[in-house]
Design an enzyme around this catalytic site. Structure first.
Site, short mmCIF file in Angstrom:
data_model
loop_
_atom_site.label_atom_id
_atom_site.label_comp_id
_atom_site.label_asym_id
_atom_site.label_seq_id
_atom_site.Cartn_x
_atom_site.Cartn_y
_atom_site.Cartn_z
N PHE A 155 -41.23 111.45 76.22
CA PHE A 155 -41.11 110.72 74.96
C PHE A 155 -40.41 109.40 75.20
O PHE A 155 -39.72 109.19 76.21
CB PHE A 155 -40.34 111.54 73.92
N CYS A 156 -40.59 108.47 74.26
CA CYS A 156 -39.91 107.17 74.29
C CYS A 156 -39.70 106.72 72.85
O CYS A 156 -39.97 107.47 71.91
CB CYS A 156 -40.71 106.15 75.10
N THR A 157 -39.25 105.51 72.64
CA THR A 157 -38.89 105.05 71.30
C THR A 157 -40.07 105.03 70.34
O THR A 157 -40.02 105.60 69.25
CB THR A 157 -38.26 103.65 71.36
N GLY A 188 -43.60 105.21 71.60
CA GLY A 188 -44.81 105.80 72.16
C GLY A 188 -45.47 105.01 73.26
O GLY A 188 -46.21 105.57 74.07
N VAL A 207 -40.07 108.58 69.24
CA VAL A 207 -38.91 109.09 68.50
C VAL A 207 -38.91 108.59 67.06
O VAL A 207 -38.57 109.34 66.13
CB VAL A 207 -37.59 108.67 69.21
#
Length: 328
Positions: free
Chosen positions: A176-178, A180, A205
């Protein structure tokens, strides 16, 4: 009520003429008072911008009028003031820099997982959960049981994978990241390295915080964002963190109590790394920012440029009036 819309957007798509898009896109953003930065590359578009509801709608409609961008991914949050000072459209080699040739999320990437299904996936003991963000982002918030690769930038991620992950051992990997976009590339990279079951959080997120109720959330802490808000909480409101102007890292109110903290100059994380000259320059900048605020003006950004031009024109008008008066 928060009336500024902060919109993160991206799309991996072939933009052969991306250089030709720069000027009209910048003009369009300026005409609609939209601030923030958009990146253009042959592989697509990425960035975060902010403006009024009407102006953001106008921008998105303008972008989607290009058939290549009609499936643009967007995520929104809201704030009282615009978190950006400037309006920029930059040309780049990559819209998110991993530094590995040949990685194409349009061709191969991990399986998308909706926010509503994310908790079930990461609760599976056979799933390795990896946070693809930078160490300073992870320090203020991450998912329960997530692995911190301890990278300072995304270019270091491929080396982390080579040193720590194995397709034969790590059968299921979730990332996952901020917003996508980094996971589009990180999952594509893992697929290229022979990993079979690779998943990533669709929308990142920010989308998870938007859609999953806080009482059901497995997110711990706040989420770092790359604008003047510094972080957002589970309600996507500005969080408790500020940013050190010396190193750009997040700081808390307790951090400000350190004898190494100087507002607008440095904090305990960069006090020893900055030179005397740098500290003096930052201190002078902070002084100018303070003076500008007292005058009700902006020291940096597009507004500051406009103010400087306005001041210049006023001075010219005064001098012209003085010359006319002297001739009488």
């Amino acid at each position: 009520m928060s009336n500024t819309v902060v919109c993160a957007l991206y799309r991996f798509v072939s933009l052969e003429n991306y250089q030709e898009i720069q000027a009209p896109l910048l003009k369009m953003m300026q005409a609609n008072n939209i601030k923030g930065t958009l990146l253009l590359a042959q592989e697509g578009i990425n960035g975060t911008v902010a403006g009024s509801r009407e102006d953001i709608n106008t921008l998105i409609a303008w972008l989607k009028s290009d058939p290549r961008l009609n499936k643009l991914t967007t995520k929104e949050s809201f704030t009282e003031e615009n978190p950006f000072y400037r309006t920029k459209v930059k040309l780049k080699k990559e819209i998110v820099t991993m530094g590995v040739e040949g990685i194409d999320p349009k061709r191969t990437a991990g399986s998308y997982v909706k926010p509503k299904d994310w908790n079930a996936l990461i609760s599976d003991p056979d799933v390795l959960l990896v946070d693809t963000r930078n160490d300073y982002e992870i320090s203020i918030g991450t998912f329960k049981n997530a692995v911190d690769p301890k990278t300072t930038n995304f270019r270091e991620f491929p080396q982390y994978v080579k040193d720590n992950l194995d397709p034969a051992v790590n059968k299921k990997v979730a990332m996952f990241c901020t917003g996508g976009i980094r996971c589009e590339k990180s999952t594509a990279y893992l697929k290229e390295q022979g990993f079979d079951e690779v998943y990533h959080l669709e929308g990142g997120v920010l989308k998870y915080l938007e859609e999953v109720p806080q009482e059901e959330s497995m997110w711990q802490g706040e989420c770092f964002v790359f604008d003047n808000r510094v972080s957002v909480n589970h309600k996507l409101e500005k969080g408790q963190y500020d940013q050190c102007h010396g190193c750009r890292l997040p700081i808390t109110e307790d951090d400000k109590k350190s004898d190494k903290y100087q507002e607008g100059v440095c904090c305990h994380q960069c006090h020893e790394q900055l030179t005397v000259e740098q500290k003096q320059r930052f201190a002078q900048r902070e002084k100018q920012v303070g003076l500008a605020k007292q005058r009700g003006q902006t020291h940096i950004g597009n507004d500051a440029v406009a103010q400087l031009e306005n001041n210049r024109l006023k001075k010219q008008a005064v001098k012209q009036a003085q010359r006319v008066e002297a001739k009488k």
